[in-house]
Motif scaffolding. Structure first.
Motif, mmCIF file in Angstrom:
data_model
loop_
_atom_site.group_PDB
_atom_site.id
_atom_site.type_symbol
_atom_site.label_atom_id
_atom_site.label_comp_id
_atom_site.label_asym_id
_atom_site.label_seq_id
_atom_site.Cartn_x
_atom_site.Cartn_y
_atom_site.Cartn_z
ATOM 1 N N SER A 105 -4.929 -4.965 -38.963
ATOM 2 C CA SER A 105 -4.866 -6.233 -38.258
ATOM 3 C C SER A 105 -3.452 -6.785 -38.477
ATOM 4 O O SER A 105 -2.718 -6.286 -39.331
ATOM 5 C CB SER A 105 -5.910 -7.194 -38.846
ATOM 6 O OG SER A 105 -5.923 -8.404 -38.152
ATOM 7 N N GLY A 108 -4.139 -9.796 -42.893
ATOM 8 C CA GLY A 108 -5.237 -9.342 -43.747
ATOM 9 C C GLY A 108 -4.636 -8.889 -45.062
ATOM 10 O O GLY A 108 -3.417 -8.883 -45.227
ATOM 11 N N ILE A 131 -12.820 -6.208 -44.316
ATOM 12 C CA ILE A 131 -12.019 -6.544 -43.137
ATOM 13 C C ILE A 131 -10.832 -5.588 -43.055
ATOM 14 O O ILE A 131 -10.491 -4.934 -44.041
ATOM 15 C CB ILE A 131 -11.526 -8.010 -43.182
ATOM 16 C CG1 ILE A 131 -10.662 -8.263 -44.412
ATOM 17 C CG2 ILE A 131 -12.699 -8.983 -43.155
ATOM 18 C CD1 ILE A 131 -10.056 -9.644 -44.450
ATOM 19 N N GLY A 137 -0.223 -10.690 -45.376
ATOM 20 C CA GLY A 137 -1.399 -11.337 -45.938
ATOM 21 C C GLY A 137 -0.995 -12.554 -46.743
ATOM 22 O O GLY A 137 0.180 -12.929 -46.786
ATOM 23 N N ALA A 163 -11.217 -16.148 -44.188
ATOM 24 C CA ALA A 163 -10.567 -15.630 -42.981
ATOM 25 C C ALA A 163 -10.973 -16.410 -41.725
ATOM 26 O O ALA A 163 -12.147 -16.671 -41.493
ATOM 27 C CB ALA A 163 -10.899 -14.151 -42.805
ATOM 28 N N ASP A 168 -4.991 -17.375 -40.159
ATOM 29 C CA ASP A 168 -4.056 -16.318 -39.761
ATOM 30 C C ASP A 168 -2.765 -16.913 -39.208
ATOM 31 O O ASP A 168 -1.670 -16.436 -39.520
ATOM 32 C CB ASP A 168 -4.681 -15.389 -38.725
ATOM 33 C CG ASP A 168 -5.717 -14.444 -39.321
ATOM 34 O OD1 ASP A 168 -5.994 -14.539 -40.539
ATOM 35 O OD2 ASP A 168 -6.248 -13.620 -38.568
#
Length: 185
Positions: A105, A108, A131, A137, A163, A168
């Motif tokens: 991703s 993460g 995940i 991250g 999350a 993010d």
């Protein structure tokens, strides 16, 4: 589903925008010693499955046979262009392909090498790998490479619990700030 859509859209967009940079880096790496431009390393991902992470090669050829999986700033295996692309995080650009493939991703926990499994209890390892791992991250966004293994583990496990797309976005903004103001490690 929303996160995966964001990953695909942002990775594809950034891949297109950054393509001239890719060309320059590839030429410089190849000109240095004629070796491969990319480096592939086995990492642990979603569900504990392994995959090949892609990076621009920042070290001498066969560096992985000359030491362990971690490097220090003054590691003699790092090439001159390697120092620059590591400091600016440009060595991570090929991981956009890992994102498009579904291995990773954008945000993460950074994917560990399989040997790092010993740093976790079985419960922590399973939680961490619920995940997809990310290009960046929480640890990278807040401490860059200065995080100790314990701090990194704590932040990665906290991320799994919290999350969200909003988190993010915050991590991405903090990562950009880290790269621009700290110059990387």
């Amino acid at each position: 589903m929303l996160k995966r859509g964001f990953d695909i859209l942002s990775a594809a967009s950034f891949l297109i925008v950054s393509s001239p940079v890719w060309l320059v880096i590839a030429i410089l790496i190849k000109a240095h010693d004629g070796g491969p431009v990319f480096y592939r390393q086995i990492r642990t991902g979603l569900g504990g499955r392994t995959f090949g992470i892609l990076k621009f090669r920042s070290m001498v050829q066969n560096a992985d046979k000359m030491g362990d999986y971690s490097t220090a700033d003054n590691d003699s295996r790092i090439t001159p262009i390697g120092r620059f692309i590591r400091r600016t995080s440009l060595d991570e650009l090929p991981q956009l392909f890992n994102v498009l493939r579904g291995d990773m991703s954008v945000v993460g926990p950074r994917p560990d090498v399989p040997q790092q499994r010993s740093l976790y209890s079985a419960e922590e390892f399973d939680k961490r790998n619920r995940i997809r791992p990310g290009i960046t991250g929480m640890a990278q966004a807040t401490m860059r490479s200065a995080a100790t293994p314990e701090e990194r583990k704590r932040l990665d496990l906290e991320y799994v619990d919290q999350a969200s797309l909003l988190l993010d976005m915050k991590i991405l903004a903090l990562t950009v700030r880290q790269v621009l103001t700290k110059g990387g490690n």
